[in-house]
Design a protein around this motif. Sequence first.
Motif, mmCIF file in Angstrom:
data_model
loop_
_atom_site.group_PDB
_atom_site.id
_atom_site.type_symbol
_atom_site.label_atom_id
_atom_site.label_comp_id
_atom_site.label_asym_id
_atom_site.label_seq_id
_atom_site.Cartn_x
_atom_site.Cartn_y
_atom_site.Cartn_z
ATOM 1 N N ALA A 105 3.910 -20.470 48.863
ATOM 2 C CA ALA A 105 3.772 -21.891 49.214
ATOM 3 C C ALA A 105 2.396 -22.422 48.819
ATOM 4 C CB ALA A 105 4.003 -22.083 50.710
ATOM 5 N N ALA A 106 1.362 -21.616 49.024
ATOM 6 C CA ALA A 106 0.008 -22.052 48.673
ATOM 7 C C ALA A 106 -0.130 -22.249 47.164
ATOM 8 C CB ALA A 106 -1.012 -21.029 49.174
ATOM 9 N N GLY A 137 9.587 -21.618 45.880
ATOM 10 C CA GLY A 137 9.395 -21.475 47.318
ATOM 11 C C GLY A 137 10.645 -21.043 48.057
ATOM 12 N N HIS A 138 11.782 -21.640 47.717
ATOM 13 C CA HIS A 138 13.008 -21.301 48.443
ATOM 14 C C HIS A 138 13.429 -19.862 48.151
ATOM 15 C CE1 HIS A 138 16.508 -21.994 50.811
ATOM 16 N NE2 HIS A 138 17.355 -21.885 49.797
ATOM 17 N N ALA A 139 13.306 -19.438 46.903
ATOM 18 C CA ALA A 139 13.649 -18.054 46.561
ATOM 19 C C ALA A 139 12.765 -17.070 47.318
ATOM 20 C CB ALA A 139 13.515 -17.838 45.054
ATOM 21 N N SER A 140 11.515 -17.454 47.566
ATOM 22 C CA SER A 140 10.609 -16.548 48.285
ATOM 23 C C SER A 140 11.074 -16.314 49.719
ATOM 24 C CB SER A 140 9.179 -17.097 48.279
ATOM 25 O OG SER A 140 9.034 -18.201 49.154
ATOM 26 N N PHE A 174 19.279 -17.544 46.884
ATOM 27 C CA PHE A 174 18.479 -18.763 47.018
ATOM 28 C C PHE A 174 17.947 -19.237 45.666
ATOM 29 C CE2 PHE A 174 17.209 -17.573 51.655
ATOM 30 C CZ PHE A 174 18.490 -17.894 52.074
ATOM 31 N N GLY A 175 17.577 -18.283 44.816
ATOM 32 C CA GLY A 175 17.024 -18.652 43.514
ATOM 33 C C GLY A 175 18.047 -19.288 42.601
ATOM 34 N N VAL A 190 11.280 -15.313 39.138
ATOM 35 C CA VAL A 190 10.742 -13.991 38.789
ATOM 36 C C VAL A 190 9.335 -13.826 39.355
ATOM 37 C CG1 VAL A 190 9.996 -12.517 36.873
ATOM 38 C CG2 VAL A 190 12.175 -13.736 36.730
ATOM 39 N N VAL A 191 8.516 -14.844 39.209
ATOM 40 C CA VAL A 191 7.151 -14.769 39.728
ATOM 41 C C VAL A 191 7.153 -14.720 41.248
ATOM 42 C CG1 VAL A 191 4.937 -15.982 39.887
ATOM 43 C CG2 VAL A 191 6.138 -15.856 37.701
ATOM 44 N N ALA A 192 8.023 -15.501 41.885
ATOM 45 C CA ALA A 192 8.115 -15.470 43.347
ATOM 46 C C ALA A 192 8.508 -14.081 43.834
ATOM 47 C CB ALA A 192 9.126 -16.505 43.838
ATOM 48 N N ALA A 193 9.479 -13.458 43.160
ATOM 49 C CA ALA A 193 9.905 -12.115 43.539
ATOM 50 C C ALA A 193 8.770 -11.111 43.359
ATOM 51 C CB ALA A 193 11.115 -11.694 42.702
#
Length: 217
Positions: A105-106, A137-140, A174-175, A190-193
């Motif tokens: 989120a940040a 954000g949602h995927a995270s 979610f992603g 991919v980056v969130a994961a």
Amino acid sequence: MQPNVTRLFWLPFAVSLALCLWLVGAGGDFWIADRLYAWEGGRWALRNHWLTNALLHARGHDASVLAWLCAAAALLVAMLRRSPRWRRPLAYLVASVAASTGVVAALKSFSPRPCPWDLARYGGDGYRRAGHCFPAGHASAGYAWLALYFMLLVVRPAWRWHGLAIGVALGLLFGVDQQLRGAHFMSHDVVAATICWTVALGLYTMMLRPRAIGRGT
């Protein structure tokens, strides 16, 4: 059971890097988004659909928050009952999920990267309103539960792959939902994961590895 922490970092990182090189460097993001956009009839037809928006986006986020609150409540019970077997693993899970989603989120709040639906290519108004769309954000909210792998590695080693599967499945659910809505490119997921996995691994080394446990209760 002590996993090879170095391998658990470098192998996912290498896979993530290879994917991002294709998605961002070679245009894979646009290749995928182009096909989703065309499949939906040249517009983001699922952007406000009840399944993708109300259920998987809004209620999916709420479900992840509720699961975190349940984990926090279980931690409180373990602390009150002075249950050392569960106290540290639950503290790890609560901290890891919060930290993973917080880091994503940040980063997203400062990111200038646009969402697909912002771009003229996909019916948007160019970059006028673009930004704050990277990482996903949602995927995270799903990938943050990859921490279940490390928690179960400590309390129920045979179940650790089930924990990993839960985190991967929720993140993908979610992603993909957000990609169908035009909210994110695949590289954002991919980056969130990768962030969620790295945070989970880092906190595992500090809180759950035998050396970390030996320094505290």
